[in-house]
Enzyme design. Structure first.
Site, PDB file in Angstrom:
ATOM      1  N   LEU A  64     -30.235  26.318 -38.490  1.00 17.82           N
ATOM      2  CA  LEU A  64     -29.174  27.328 -38.616  1.00 17.82           C
ATOM      3  C   LEU A  64     -28.171  26.910 -39.694  1.00 17.82           C
ATOM      4  CD1 LEU A  64     -28.518  28.000 -34.831  1.00 17.82           C
ATOM      5  CD2 LEU A  64     -30.183  29.072 -36.327  1.00 17.82           C
ATOM      6  N   PRO A  65     -27.314  27.862 -40.131  1.00 19.32           N
ATOM      7  CA  PRO A  65     -26.420  27.541 -41.248  1.00 19.32           C
ATOM      8  C   PRO A  65     -25.400  26.431 -40.964  1.00 19.32           C
ATOM      9  CG  PRO A  65     -26.610  29.935 -40.960  1.00 19.32           C
ATOM     10  CD  PRO A  65     -27.285  29.296 -39.784  1.00 19.32           C
ATOM     11  N   THR A  95     -27.817  21.316 -41.014  1.00 18.60           N
ATOM     12  CA  THR A  95     -26.826  20.339 -41.473  1.00 18.60           C
ATOM     13  C   THR A  95     -25.485  20.730 -40.862  1.00 18.60           C
ATOM     14  OG1 THR A  95     -27.973  20.072 -43.573  1.00 18.60           O
ATOM     15  CG2 THR A  95     -25.696  19.316 -43.479  1.00 18.60           C
ATOM     16  N   LYS A 170     -26.968  12.649 -43.940  1.00 14.81           N
ATOM     17  CA  LYS A 170     -27.115  13.915 -44.675  1.00 14.81           C
ATOM     18  C   LYS A 170     -25.806  14.295 -45.382  1.00 14.81           C
ATOM     19  CE  LYS A 170     -28.685  17.947 -45.901  1.00 14.81           C
ATOM     20  NZ  LYS A 170     -29.549  18.080 -47.060  1.00 14.81           N
ATOM     21  N   LYS A 245     -19.927  24.174 -47.600  1.00 13.00           N
ATOM     22  CA  LYS A 245     -19.866  23.736 -46.191  1.00 13.00           C
ATOM     23  C   LYS A 245     -20.096  22.231 -46.090  1.00 13.00           C
ATOM     24  CE  LYS A 245     -23.527  23.542 -44.071  1.00 13.00           C
ATOM     25  NZ  LYS A 245     -24.811  23.501 -43.383  1.00 13.00           N
TER      26      LYS A 245
HETATM   27  P1  NAD Z   1     -30.251  30.415 -44.443  1.00 19.33           P
HETATM   28  O1  NAD Z   1     -28.914  31.042 -44.364  1.00 19.33           O
HETATM   29  O2  NAD Z   1     -31.250  30.883 -45.454  1.00 19.33           O
HETATM   30  O3  NAD Z   1     -30.985  30.505 -43.000  1.00 19.33           O
HETATM   31  C1  NAD Z   1     -30.339  30.404 -41.769  1.00 19.33           C
HETATM   32  C2  NAD Z   1     -30.969  31.419 -40.832  1.00 19.33           C
HETATM   33  O4  NAD Z   1     -30.437  31.256 -39.529  1.00 19.33           O
HETATM   34  C3  NAD Z   1     -30.683  32.879 -41.259  1.00 19.33           C
HETATM   35  O5  NAD Z   1     -31.911  33.554 -41.474  1.00 19.33           O
HETATM   36  C4  NAD Z   1     -29.903  33.434 -40.059  1.00 19.33           C
HETATM   37  O6  NAD Z   1     -30.197  34.796 -39.808  1.00 19.33           O
HETATM   38  C5  NAD Z   1     -30.391  32.540 -38.942  1.00 19.33           C
HETATM   39  N1  NAD Z   1     -29.543  32.505 -37.770  1.00 19.33           N
HETATM   40  C6  NAD Z   1     -28.196  32.387 -37.691  1.00 19.33           C
HETATM   41  N2  NAD Z   1     -27.813  32.358 -36.384  1.00 19.33           N
HETATM   42  C7  NAD Z   1     -28.944  32.454 -35.643  1.00 19.33           C
HETATM   43  C8  NAD Z   1     -29.216  32.482 -34.240  1.00 19.33           C
HETATM   44  N3  NAD Z   1     -28.244  32.415 -33.337  1.00 19.33           N
HETATM   45  N4  NAD Z   1     -30.489  32.580 -33.836  1.00 19.33           N
HETATM   46  C9  NAD Z   1     -31.513  32.656 -34.740  1.00 19.33           C
HETATM   47  N5  NAD Z   1     -31.316  32.657 -36.076  1.00 19.33           N
HETATM   48  C10 NAD Z   1     -30.041  32.546 -36.521  1.00 19.33           C
HETATM   49  O7  NAD Z   1     -29.992  28.847 -44.597  1.00 19.33           O
HETATM   50  P2  NAD Z   1     -31.036  27.741 -45.077  1.00 19.33           P
HETATM   51  O8  NAD Z   1     -30.951  27.590 -46.538  1.00 19.33           O
HETATM   52  O9  NAD Z   1     -32.341  27.974 -44.403  1.00 19.33           O
HETATM   53  O10 NAD Z   1     -30.333  26.429 -44.466  1.00 19.33           O
HETATM   54  C11 NAD Z   1     -30.401  26.130 -43.079  1.00 19.33           C
HETATM   55  C12 NAD Z   1     -29.754  24.784 -42.865  1.00 19.33           C
HETATM   56  O11 NAD Z   1     -30.468  23.797 -43.630  1.00 19.33           O
HETATM   57  C13 NAD Z   1     -28.299  24.722 -43.310  1.00 19.33           C
HETATM   58  O12 NAD Z   1     -27.574  23.937 -42.398  1.00 19.33           O
HETATM   59  C14 NAD Z   1     -28.377  24.059 -44.681  1.00 19.33           C
HETATM   60  O13 NAD Z   1     -27.179  23.366 -44.998  1.00 19.33           O
HETATM   61  C15 NAD Z   1     -29.562  23.133 -44.500  1.00 19.33           C
HETATM   62  N6  NAD Z   1     -30.311  22.809 -45.737  1.00 19.33           N
HETATM   63  C16 NAD Z   1     -30.614  23.767 -46.651  1.00 19.33           C
HETATM   64  C17 NAD Z   1     -31.332  23.427 -47.800  1.00 19.33           C
HETATM   65  C18 NAD Z   1     -31.705  24.457 -48.860  1.00 19.33           C
HETATM   66  O14 NAD Z   1     -32.157  24.047 -49.953  1.00 19.33           O
HETATM   67  N7  NAD Z   1     -31.568  25.754 -48.594  1.00 19.33           N
HETATM   68  C19 NAD Z   1     -31.737  22.100 -48.004  1.00 19.33           C
HETATM   69  C20 NAD Z   1     -31.451  21.152 -47.021  1.00 19.33           C
HETATM   70  C21 NAD Z   1     -30.740  21.512 -45.890  1.00 19.33           C
END
Ligand code: NAD
Length: 293
Positions: A64-65, A95, A170, A245
């Site tokens: 999740l975000p 994260t 992280k 964030k």
């Molecule tokens: P994103 O916003 O693309 O995906 C998050 C998903 O969670 C969304 O699709 C949203 O609809 C869903 N969501 C929110 N609340 C929810 C709930 N209660 N139940 C089910 N689904 C729910 O974000 P992302 O890029 O996939 O990143 C996710 C996490 O990974 C973050 O914490 C980010 O910091 C970390 N991260 C991202 C990357 C990257 O390159 N994108 C790399 C490493 C770590």
């Protein structure tokens, strides 16, 4: 093994697809229907709520975000801790704040669940290729139980220490990444202002002491590299608001511990200005275009 995958965004979706390809039965939920549609088309079992996905799951993974989403998912009145079977191993890959991560895991433990924090590094390309690095916090026995599953999504699985320590690693890593992206962008722009070809400049700095991950694998200047967000209009990838964030997590954490992170704080302010200018959903490498007077 039955896996519940909660949060099928930029990272969660390709991670879940790797588990399906490895032969696991994956029940998934996301708030966004189009993400669920892609998941279902790839062989996932799409359900209508997080608690439905979690029924009888051996492992429940969340991606999740931010901290507030994780707290709501696990601790809410109809959250996972209230509805799932305590035999399910909980693995949060989001994260989030180390403090929040420890608090959620402690509440989970009090209700009979084992929970580990397992944030990742490697970006969307690493998620697709199954080559992520996992930084894991929790009890060894729980980390060992999760390891075979994490190995289907990642190449390096590091046990950082007790609950919350995966998040600590992280947060440190991403503070450095945010700073590196700003520094690399600044060096490239200076070279280009001098008339240098950014590709030539990047190639030469990659073989010199300015060498770093951003320069070599995630170049922020459009056209220097194929298959990176900068060359695709900065769409998808790792969002500016997610980097903001993470830098906020770093500076808050430093504030709690009286640790000095002046570059982390300056970087946070620069990403914040970039986000406020309407770029929050673009990839963080778009900070290449940030102009500061
Ligand atoms: P994103 O916003 O693309 O995906 C998050 C998903 O969670 C969304 O699709 C949203 O609809 C869903 N969501 C929110 N609340 C929810 C709930 N209660 N139940 C089910 N689904 C729910 O974000 P992302 O890029 O996939 O990143 C996710 C996490 O990974 C973050 O914490 C980010 O910091 C970390 N991260 C991202 C990357 C990257 O390159 N994108 C790399 C490493 C770590």
């Amino acid at each position: 093994m039955k896996v519940a995958f909660l949060g099928l965004g930029n990272m969660g979706l390709p991670m879940a697809l790797n588990l399906i390809q490895a032969g696991h039965q994956v029940h998934g939920f996301d708030l966004v229907q189009s993400q669920l549609d892609v998941f279902k088309a790839a062989g996932g079992i799409s359900v209508g709520s997080a608690s439905e996905a979690a029924i009888d799951a051996d492992v429940i993974i969340s991606m999740l975000p931010a901290s507030r989403h994780v707290e709501a998912l696990y601790l809410g009145d109809s959250g996972i801790l209230a509805t799932a079977n305590p035999k399910s191993l909980l693995v949060d890959c989001s994260t989030i704040s180390p403090k929040v991560s420890q608090a959620v895991a402690a509440t989970a433990k009090a209700k009979g669940f084992a929970m580990i924090d397992a944030p990742v590094s490697g970006g969307t390309a690493g998620a697709q290729a199954g080559t992520l690095t996992f930084m894991v916090g929790g009890d060894s026995v729980d980390v060992d139980q999760a390891r075979p599953l994490l190995e289907k999504m990642g190449k390096n699985i590091f046990h950082a220490g007790p609950s919350g320590s995966g998040q600590t690693v992280k947060v440190c890593n991403n503070m450095l990444l945010g700073i590196q992206m700003l520094g690399t962008s600044e060096a490239l722009r200076l070279g280009m202002a001098n008339g240098m070809d950014p590709k030539v400049l990047s190639d030469m700095m990659s073989k010199s002491s300015g060498r770093n991950w951003v320069l070599e694998l995630y170049n922020p200047c459009p056209g220097v590299m194929e298959n990176v967000p900068s060359t695709k209009g900065y769409v998808s990838g790792f969002g500016v608001d997610l980097m903001l964030k993470d830098l906020s997590l770093a500076t808050e954490n430093a504030g709690d511990l009286d640790a000095s992170v002046p570059l982390g704080e300056l970087s946070r302010k620069l990403y914040e200005a970039h986000s406020k200018a309407g770029n929050g959903s673009l990839d963080f490498s778009s900070v290449f275009n940030l102009k500061v007077d």
